[in-house]
Scaffold this motif. Sequence first.
Motif, PDB file in Angstrom:
ATOM      1  N   GLU A  75       3.183   9.554  -1.366  1.00 17.52           N
ATOM      2  CA  GLU A  75       4.794   8.534  -0.962  1.00 17.52           C
ATOM      3  C   GLU A  75       5.038   8.146  -2.551  1.00 17.52           C
ATOM      4  N   GLU A 109      -9.042   1.599  -2.336  1.00 14.37           N
ATOM      5  CA  GLU A 109      -8.286   2.482  -0.849  1.00 14.37           C
ATOM      6  C   GLU A 109      -8.612   2.624  -0.453  1.00 14.37           C
ATOM      7  N   ARG A 161      -4.717  11.036   4.879  1.00  9.97           N
ATOM      8  CA  ARG A 161      -3.996   9.654   4.038  1.00  9.97           C
ATOM      9  C   ARG A 161      -4.953   8.803   3.740  1.00  9.97           C
ATOM     10  N   ARG A 162      -5.126   8.246   2.118  1.00  5.16           N
ATOM     11  CA  ARG A 162      -4.917   7.547   1.464  1.00  5.16           C
ATOM     12  C   ARG A 162      -4.405   6.769   1.325  1.00  5.16           C
ATOM     13  N   TYR A 163      -4.796   5.198   1.274  1.00 10.11           N
ATOM     14  CA  TYR A 163      -3.535   4.442   1.220  1.00 10.11           C
ATOM     15  C   TYR A 163      -4.054   3.130  -0.210  1.00 10.11           C
ATOM     16  N   TYR A 164      -3.387   2.976  -1.223  1.00 11.56           N
ATOM     17  CA  TYR A 164      -4.253   2.822  -2.243  1.00 11.56           C
ATOM     18  C   TYR A 164      -2.626   1.068  -2.591  1.00 11.56           C
ATOM     19  N   ASP A 177       0.947  -1.267  -0.211  1.00 16.18           N
ATOM     20  CA  ASP A 177       0.004  -0.438  -0.023  1.00 16.18           C
ATOM     21  C   ASP A 177       1.145   1.724  -0.557  1.00 16.18           C
ATOM     22  N   ARG A 178      -0.109   2.073  -0.271  1.00 21.75           N
ATOM     23  CA  ARG A 178       1.243   3.371  -0.740  1.00 21.75           C
ATOM     24  C   ARG A 178       0.163   4.459  -0.797  1.00 21.75           C
ATOM     25  N   SER A 179       0.483   6.012  -0.072  1.00 21.76           N
ATOM     26  CA  SER A 179      -0.337   7.370  -0.172  1.00 21.76           C
ATOM     27  C   SER A 179      -0.218   8.215  -1.246  1.00 21.76           C
ATOM     28  N   GLN A 235      -8.430   4.447   3.632  1.00 20.67           N
ATOM     29  CA  GLN A 235      -8.362   5.867   3.989  1.00 20.67           C
ATOM     30  C   GLN A 235      -8.102   6.027   5.939  1.00 20.67           C
TER      31      GLN A 235
END
Lengths: 107, 107
Positions: free
Chosen positions: A31, A58, A64-67, A26-28, A60
Motif C-alpha cells: 500500500e 509491525e 501481509r505485514r501491517y506497519y 496501519d499500512r501494508s 503480520q
Amino acid sequence: MAYSDALTALADPTRRSVFERLAGGDRSVGEIAAELPVSRPAVSQHLRVLKEAGLIGERQVGTRRYYSLRRDGLVELRDYVEGFWEEALASFKRTAERGEEDETSDG
Amino acid sequence: MAYSDALTALADPTRRSVFERLAGGDRSVGEIAAELPVSRPAVSQHLRVLKEAGLIGERQVGTRRYYSLRRDGLVELRDYVEGFWEEALASFKRTAERGEEDETSDG
DNA sequence: CGTCACTGTAAGCCATAACTTACCGTAAGT
DNA sequence: ACTTACGGTAAGTTATGGCTTACAGTGACG
C-alpha cells in the motif's frame, strides 16, 4: 541514544513520507509503495530503518505485514526536542540578561 | 518545509554536537572546533547547514562570529513533532477501537 | 601598512546510504 | 501440488555528504 536513530531515520525525505503515511493508520508495504515513486523493496528497507529506530512496529496478517507508529518511539523523539527546548529557553534568557552588548565581554 | 531541513541538519552526529553546544550559550567557531574531533572548516560547514535550516543565527564581533540557537527554528521542529504526536495519538486510538486482530502472529 | 587572529570557501577524497533488479521464502486459494 | 500474492534480502550502482588541506577575505592592532 534512541533519539539519535530517530533523527537519522527521519532525515531522509522518502523515509519521512513512509513514516508520515503511517500516521493515518496501519499500512501494508504494498500500500505504501503504491503511493510513492520508489520500488517496493525500497519501502521495505525504509521500514526496516524506521523499525530499528523504534519509530514503528509491525503486525503480520497472512503474507501481509501491517506497519504502525510506535508510541514509545515518538515519545523519545518528543522528549529530546522538548528537553532541548527547555535548554534553549534558558540560553535565550541568559543572552537577554547579558543585554544587547554586541561585544566580547567573555573573560 | 523548514522542519525538513531541521531534521536533515540534526541527523548527523557531529552536527548535532555542534548544535547541542550552542544550547549552553553563544559560541564562536574556534571555540566549538576546539571541543570537537573535527577540523575548524568542518565545523564551519556544519554551522552553515544549521543556519540554512534556520536552527541557529550568527552575530559578528570583530573577526569572530558567535553562533546561537534560533528560537523560531526550534519552534518549527517542535511543532512538527508535536503535530505528529497528536496524529499518532489519534491513530493509536483508532487502532485500539478496532480491537486486536487475532490473526496476528506472536512475532 | 604589515602582521596576526578568526573564519568562510573551494577542491578533492572517500565512506555512507538510497535506489534498482533479481531472487527466495511463506501463506492462501484452487 | 501448483499458482498467485506479499514482502524481506542480496548484490551492485550511483548520488550524497562529511572530512581534510589549501587558500582568500576581513577586522584589530602596532
